[in-house]
Design a protein around this motif. Structure first.
Motif, PDB file in Angstrom:
ATOM      1  N   ILE A  59      24.277  27.215  25.401  1.00 19.34           N
ATOM      2  CA  ILE A  59      23.334  26.671  24.420  1.00 19.34           C
ATOM      3  C   ILE A  59      23.253  27.602  23.222  1.00 19.34           C
ATOM      4  N   GLU A  60      23.206  27.007  22.036  1.00 14.25           N
ATOM      5  CA  GLU A  60      22.865  27.721  20.806  1.00 14.25           C
ATOM      6  C   GLU A  60      21.805  26.887  20.107  1.00 14.25           C
ATOM      7  N   CYS A  61      20.608  27.480  19.906  1.00 24.92           N
ATOM      8  CA  CYS A  61      19.512  26.709  19.324  1.00 24.92           C
ATOM      9  C   CYS A  61      18.498  27.631  18.656  1.00 24.92           C
ATOM     10  N   GLU A  62      17.606  27.016  17.891  1.00 22.76           N
ATOM     11  CA  GLU A  62      16.544  27.762  17.238  1.00 22.76           C
ATOM     12  C   GLU A  62      15.448  28.142  18.211  1.00 22.76           C
ATOM     13  N   SER A  63      15.067  27.201  19.096  1.00 19.47           N
ATOM     14  CA  SER A  63      14.079  27.521  20.127  1.00 19.47           C
ATOM     15  C   SER A  63      14.446  26.788  21.404  1.00 19.47           C
ATOM     16  N   LEU A  64      14.128  27.431  22.532  1.00 14.37           N
ATOM     17  CA  LEU A  64      14.449  26.886  23.847  1.00 14.37           C
ATOM     18  C   LEU A  64      13.213  27.006  24.722  1.00 14.37           C
ATOM     19  N   LYS A  65      12.690  25.851  25.147  1.00 10.24           N
ATOM     20  CA  LYS A  65      11.522  25.809  26.022  1.00 10.24           C
ATOM     21  C   LYS A  65      11.975  25.237  27.358  1.00 10.24           C
ATOM     22  N   ILE A  66      11.798  26.030  28.427  1.00 14.55           N
ATOM     23  CA  ILE A  66      12.323  25.645  29.733  1.00 14.55           C
ATOM     24  C   ILE A  66      11.172  25.356  30.692  1.00 14.55           C
ATOM     25  N   ASN A  67      11.001  24.079  31.003  1.00 14.55           N
ATOM     26  CA  ASN A  67      10.063  23.635  32.040  1.00 14.55           C
ATOM     27  C   ASN A  67      10.798  23.359  33.333  1.00 14.55           C
ATOM     28  N   GLY A  68      12.077  23.001  33.226  1.00 12.70           N
ATOM     29  CA  GLY A  68      12.915  22.660  34.366  1.00 12.70           C
ATOM     30  C   GLY A  68      13.864  23.792  34.699  1.00 12.70           C
ATOM     31  N   ALA A  69      15.180  23.508  34.739  1.00 16.33           N
ATOM     32  CA  ALA A  69      16.167  24.501  35.154  1.00 16.33           C
ATOM     33  C   ALA A  69      17.270  24.650  34.112  1.00 16.33           C
ATOM     34  N   PHE A  70      17.682  25.897  33.903  1.00 16.66           N
ATOM     35  CA  PHE A  70      18.799  26.203  33.016  1.00 16.66           C
ATOM     36  C   PHE A  70      19.705  27.209  33.705  1.00 16.66           C
ATOM     37  N   SER A  71      21.020  26.936  33.689  1.00 16.24           N
ATOM     38  CA  SER A  71      21.993  27.921  34.153  1.00 16.24           C
ATOM     39  C   SER A  71      23.135  27.965  33.150  1.00 16.24           C
ATOM     40  N   GLY A  72      23.507  29.173  32.771  1.00 18.98           N
ATOM     41  CA  GLY A  72      24.563  29.352  31.792  1.00 18.98           C
ATOM     42  C   GLY A  72      24.228  30.471  30.839  1.00 18.98           C
ATOM     43  N   VAL A  87      15.549  30.013  35.233  1.00 16.52           N
ATOM     44  CA  VAL A  87      16.690  30.428  34.429  1.00 16.52           C
ATOM     45  C   VAL A  87      17.644  31.221  35.311  1.00 16.52           C
ATOM     46  N   ASP A  88      18.938  30.893  35.235  1.00 13.96           N
ATOM     47  CA  ASP A  88      19.966  31.645  35.942  1.00 13.96           C
ATOM     48  C   ASP A  88      21.124  31.830  34.976  1.00 13.96           C
ATOM     49  N   GLY A  89      21.258  33.029  34.422  1.00 18.68           N
ATOM     50  CA  GLY A  89      22.339  33.255  33.474  1.00 18.68           C
ATOM     51  C   GLY A  89      22.024  34.359  32.500  1.00 18.68           C
ATOM     52  N   LYS A  90      22.546  34.205  31.308  1.00 15.92           N
ATOM     53  CA  LYS A  90      22.414  35.222  30.263  1.00 15.92           C
ATOM     54  C   LYS A  90      21.818  34.571  29.022  1.00 15.92           C
ATOM     55  N   ILE A  91      20.726  35.147  28.512  1.00 18.70           N
ATOM     56  CA  ILE A  91      20.091  34.597  27.320  1.00 18.70           C
ATOM     57  C   ILE A  91      19.852  35.719  26.307  1.00 18.70           C
ATOM     58  N   LEU A  92      20.303  35.478  25.082  1.00 18.02           N
ATOM     59  CA  LEU A  92      19.996  36.345  23.952  1.00 18.02           C
ATOM     60  C   LEU A  92      18.874  35.668  23.176  1.00 18.02           C
ATOM     61  N   ILE A 104      13.281  34.118  36.136  1.00 17.12           N
ATOM     62  CA  ILE A 104      14.503  34.445  35.413  1.00 17.12           C
ATOM     63  C   ILE A 104      15.390  35.272  36.332  1.00 17.12           C
ATOM     64  N   THR A 105      16.612  34.788  36.557  1.00 18.23           N
ATOM     65  CA  THR A 105      17.617  35.518  37.317  1.00 18.23           C
ATOM     66  C   THR A 105      18.809  35.705  36.393  1.00 18.23           C
ATOM     67  N   GLY A 106      19.190  36.937  36.141  1.00 19.02           N
ATOM     68  CA  GLY A 106      20.302  37.188  35.244  1.00 19.02           C
ATOM     69  C   GLY A 106      19.917  38.177  34.176  1.00 19.02           C
TER      70      GLY A 106
END
Length: 133
Positions: A59-72, A87-92, A104-106
């Motif tokens: 994902i590349e975005c201005e804002s990210l709001k996570i209520n569910g699941a994200f991996s990547g 969250v499972d992955g890497k986030i900048l 958050i895992t990762g």
């Protein structure tokens, strides 16, 4: 009910509805609401993953709001992990908020770059709605 105003800039929200599975790439200058499942790469303005939503990919975005699941992997300006978010992955990120219960895992890392704001402006054909009922 319908406006004669031809300005559709306020209508640029795309939706992946609950129960829907989408495999592929999403590239929009507008916003994205994910209540179903997306597997693939996403480039958008603001992204909200709903309680039943799931994104697997980059994902590349201005804002990210996570209520569910994200991996990547993700690069975002403003990251919010809500109490039910996973969250499972890497986030900048540039700014972060994690509610009590958010998981958050990762790797989550501060990013001083502003790449997430430098979206290519192509001929956006307006919002799309991917809703399954």
């Amino acid at each position: 009910m319908f406006s004669n105003n031809s300005d559709t800039s306020n209508l640029s929200l795309s939706v992946v509805g609950e129960g829907m599975n989408f495999d592929g790439e999403i590239n929009t200058s507008g916003d994205l609401q994910v209540d179903g499942t997306v597997k693939g790469n996403i480039k958008a303005g603001d992204i909200v993953i709903g309680l039943a939503g799931k994104i697997e990919g980059n994902i590349e975005c201005e804002s990210l709001k996570i209520n569910g699941a994200f991996s990547g992997e993700a690069e975002t300006g403003n990251l919010t992990v809500c109490s039910e978010g996973r969250v499972d992955g890497k986030i900048l990120y540039r700014d972060i908020s994690v509610e009590h219960g958010g998981l958050i895992t990762g790797e989550v890392k501060l990013n001083s770059s502003t790449n997430y704001l430098e979206h290519e402006k192509d001929d956006d054909q307006g919002p799309i709605a991917l809703v399954e009922q």
